[in-house]
Design an enzyme around this catalytic site. Structure first.
Site, mmCIF file in Angstrom:
data_model
loop_
_atom_site.group_PDB
_atom_site.id
_atom_site.type_symbol
_atom_site.label_atom_id
_atom_site.label_comp_id
_atom_site.label_asym_id
_atom_site.label_seq_id
_atom_site.Cartn_x
_atom_site.Cartn_y
_atom_site.Cartn_z
ATOM 1 N N ASP A 9 0.867 -1.173 0.000
ATOM 2 C CA ASP A 9 0.000 0.000 0.000
ATOM 3 C C ASP A 9 0.913 1.236 0.000
ATOM 4 O O ASP A 9 2.111 1.124 0.282
ATOM 5 C CB ASP A 9 -0.858 -0.036 1.283
ATOM 6 C CG ASP A 9 -1.579 1.255 1.531
ATOM 7 O OD1 ASP A 9 -2.235 1.755 0.600
ATOM 8 O OD2 ASP A 9 -1.490 1.779 2.664
ATOM 9 N N ASP A 11 -0.309 5.119 0.873
ATOM 10 C CA ASP A 11 -0.594 6.133 1.896
ATOM 11 C C ASP A 11 -0.620 5.522 3.294
ATOM 12 O O ASP A 11 -1.404 4.619 3.579
ATOM 13 C CB ASP A 11 -1.942 6.803 1.597
ATOM 14 C CG ASP A 11 -1.884 7.546 0.274
ATOM 15 O OD1 ASP A 11 -0.979 8.381 0.126
ATOM 16 O OD2 ASP A 11 -2.715 7.274 -0.601
ATOM 17 N N GLU A 18 -0.705 11.406 4.632
ATOM 18 C CA GLU A 18 -2.034 12.001 4.817
ATOM 19 C C GLU A 18 -1.978 13.428 5.346
ATOM 20 O O GLU A 18 -2.497 14.338 4.723
ATOM 21 C CB GLU A 18 -2.909 11.119 5.723
ATOM 22 C CG GLU A 18 -3.264 9.762 5.113
ATOM 23 C CD GLU A 18 -4.129 9.840 3.844
ATOM 24 O OE1 GLU A 18 -4.534 10.938 3.441
ATOM 25 O OE2 GLU A 18 -4.377 8.778 3.241
ATOM 26 N N GLY A 52 -10.255 7.216 -1.167
ATOM 27 C CA GLY A 52 -10.391 7.901 -2.460
ATOM 28 C C GLY A 52 -10.854 9.337 -2.279
ATOM 29 O O GLY A 52 -11.852 9.592 -1.595
ATOM 30 N N ARG A 56 -14.329 10.946 -0.813
ATOM 31 C CA ARG A 56 -14.140 11.603 0.496
ATOM 32 C C ARG A 56 -14.764 12.996 0.480
ATOM 33 O O ARG A 56 -15.418 13.389 1.433
ATOM 34 C CB ARG A 56 -12.633 11.680 0.810
ATOM 35 C CG ARG A 56 -12.328 12.109 2.216
ATOM 36 C CD ARG A 56 -10.858 11.894 2.532
ATOM 37 N NE ARG A 56 -10.513 10.486 2.464
ATOM 38 C CZ ARG A 56 -9.325 10.014 2.098
ATOM 39 N NH1 ARG A 56 -8.352 10.845 1.781
ATOM 40 N NH2 ARG A 56 -9.090 8.726 2.082
ATOM 41 N N LYS A 84 -6.518 19.242 -6.503
ATOM 42 C CA LYS A 84 -5.879 18.654 -5.302
ATOM 43 C C LYS A 84 -4.708 17.750 -5.708
ATOM 44 O O LYS A 84 -3.638 17.772 -5.090
ATOM 45 C CB LYS A 84 -6.931 17.891 -4.487
ATOM 46 C CG LYS A 84 -6.402 17.192 -3.253
ATOM 47 C CD LYS A 84 -6.280 15.697 -3.486
ATOM 48 C CE LYS A 84 -5.470 14.999 -2.453
ATOM 49 N NZ LYS A 84 -5.315 13.565 -2.715
ATOM 50 N N THR A 121 -2.882 0.469 -4.268
ATOM 51 C CA THR A 121 -3.307 1.646 -3.506
ATOM 52 C C THR A 121 -4.626 2.184 -4.030
ATOM 53 O O THR A 121 -5.037 1.862 -5.150
ATOM 54 C CB THR A 121 -2.228 2.748 -3.618
ATOM 55 O OG1 THR A 121 -2.686 3.926 -2.953
ATOM 56 C CG2 THR A 121 -1.910 3.108 -5.059
ATOM 57 N N THR A 122 -5.278 3.027 -3.231
ATOM 58 C CA THR A 122 -6.490 3.695 -3.731
ATOM 59 C C THR A 122 -6.183 5.093 -4.236
ATOM 60 O O THR A 122 -7.058 5.750 -4.796
ATOM 61 C CB THR A 122 -7.582 3.817 -2.645
ATOM 62 O OG1 THR A 122 -7.097 4.650 -1.618
ATOM 63 C CG2 THR A 122 -7.977 2.492 -2.090
ATOM 64 N N ASN A 127 0.057 10.558 -8.000
ATOM 65 C CA ASN A 127 0.523 10.746 -6.619
ATOM 66 C C ASN A 127 1.583 9.703 -6.249
ATOM 67 O O ASN A 127 2.569 10.013 -5.576
ATOM 68 C CB ASN A 127 -0.643 10.619 -5.635
ATOM 69 C CG ASN A 127 -1.694 11.695 -5.825
ATOM 70 O OD1 ASN A 127 -1.452 12.681 -6.521
ATOM 71 N ND2 ASN A 127 -2.847 11.522 -5.222
HETATM 72 C C1 XBP Z 1 -5.445 6.083 0.931
HETATM 73 C C2 XBP Z 1 -6.503 7.002 0.575
HETATM 74 C C3 XBP Z 1 -6.319 7.971 -0.503
HETATM 75 C C4 XBP Z 1 -5.740 9.309 -0.289
HETATM 76 C C5 XBP Z 1 -6.227 10.244 -1.358
HETATM 77 O O1 XBP Z 1 -5.990 4.799 1.224
HETATM 78 O O2 XBP Z 1 -7.599 6.882 1.057
HETATM 79 O O3 XBP Z 1 -7.629 8.226 -0.846
HETATM 80 O O4 XBP Z 1 -6.111 9.792 0.987
HETATM 81 O O5 XBP Z 1 -5.860 9.892 -2.638
HETATM 82 P P1 XBP Z 1 -5.053 3.495 1.103
HETATM 83 P P2 XBP Z 1 -6.710 10.484 -3.899
HETATM 84 O O6 XBP Z 1 -3.768 3.820 1.797
HETATM 85 O O7 XBP Z 1 -5.825 2.418 1.828
HETATM 86 O O8 XBP Z 1 -4.860 3.180 -0.356
HETATM 87 O O9 XBP Z 1 -7.147 11.858 -3.536
HETATM 88 O O10 XBP Z 1 -5.744 10.463 -5.051
HETATM 89 O O11 XBP Z 1 -7.886 9.589 -4.134
HETATM 90 MG MG MG Z 2 -2.937 3.098 3.531
#
Ligand code: XBP
Ligand code: MG
Length: 253
Positions: A9, A11, A18, A52, A56, A84, A121-122, A127
């Site tokens: 993963d 983030d 974050e 996502g 969100r 963003k 990842t999401t 990014n």
């Molecule tokens: C990470 C997230 C992502 C980012 C935002 O979840 O939820 O949505 O906060 O990215 P994980 P985008 O680590 O479980 O993948 O704004 O590009 O969607």
């Molecule tokens: Mg994560």
């Protein structure tokens, strides 16, 4: 079956993106567009349950700003998210977020013994590319056989789709791999795809449920910075290296 691949993963797992990355970029985008929205760290903690960025923002409007109206809400949210992403990439280019403890070491060790690497990842592809290029160098993008990002599958985590996609692309059985995650949504996604997971918690996820995790740690550890074992088999290991991973895999997979 032998351990063949590690799937990460991004983030919260590769880097604590974050607070200094995504949250900052959301608020800067709102400001640049003249919106009087500001997400505090406290609210963001709750918003993170929705993976996502686009979803969100929509969840935020429903829950915290229901009076807001827009004739073309989906397009408007998409345009906020586009900005963003641009801001997030700029923050990464400025070096806003370092990799977490042990990540670079483990990548190097894994590459030396030809363990295959991938990303699930999401977040948006741009990014991921920006984080990797700015922390490891742009050549490191080639270290990952597959970069499965949120814009590739329709259903984001906690659905298992992104991990299933990565496994299919690599032509691997889940039993040949280990996943690395930081959140409840993350482990749920990996588990749905049949993967066993190693968790490293962070400020947003240290109270999450991690049922079924192989091990829960504060971070992967480095030579001069041993990990703390939060949940899992007691061990003499002080950092997550290939031998430790092979041991976990042989015992539990
Ligand atoms: C990470 C997230 C992502 C980012 C935002 O979840 O939820 O949505 O906060 O990215 P994980 P985008 O680590 O479980 O993948 O704004 O590009 O969607
Ligand atoms: Mg994560």
């Amino acid at each position: 079956m032998a351990l063949e691949a590690l799937i990460f993963d991004v983030d919260g797992t590769l880097a604590n993106t974050e607070r200094d990355g995504h949250l900052k970029a959301f608020n800067l985008a709102f400001k640049a567009l003249g919106l009087d929205w500001h997400w505090s760290n406290e609210i963001y903690h709750k918003l993170l349950n929705v993976t996502g960025g686009r979803l969100r923002i929509k969840y935020y409007l429903k829950k915290y700003n229901p009076a807001f109206e827009h004739q073309h809400l989906d397009d408007f949210v998409a345009s906020i998210h586009q900005l963003k992403t641009k801001i997030y990439v700029r923050l990464m280019d400025e070096g806003a977020v370092p990799l977490r403890t042990g990540i670079k070491r483990l990548f190097n060790e894994a590459r030396k013994v030809n363990l295959r690497l991938a990303i699930a990842t999401t977040t948006t592809t741009a990014n991921v590319d920006a984080l990797i290029a700015n922390t490891l160098g742009s050549e490191a993008l080639d270290w990952f056989e597959v970069i499965g990002a949120g814009n590739i599958v329709p259903k984001l985590k906690p659905a298992g789709d992104i991990y299933t996609y990565v496994l299919e692309q690599m032509n691997l059985d889940p039993i040949q791999c280990l996943a690395f995650e930081d959140s409840h949504n993350g482990i749920t996604s990996a588990t749905k795809a049949g993967l066993k997971t190693i968790i490293t918690v962070n400020e947003y996820t240290d109270k999450h449920e991690f049922d079924g995790a192989l091990v829960v740690l504060d971070h992967l550890g480095d030579k001069d910075k041993p990990f703390d074992l939060i949940k899992g088999d007691t061990t003499n290991a002080t950092c997550v290296d290939v031998a430790y991973l092979r041991g976990l895999h042989a015992t539990h997979c």
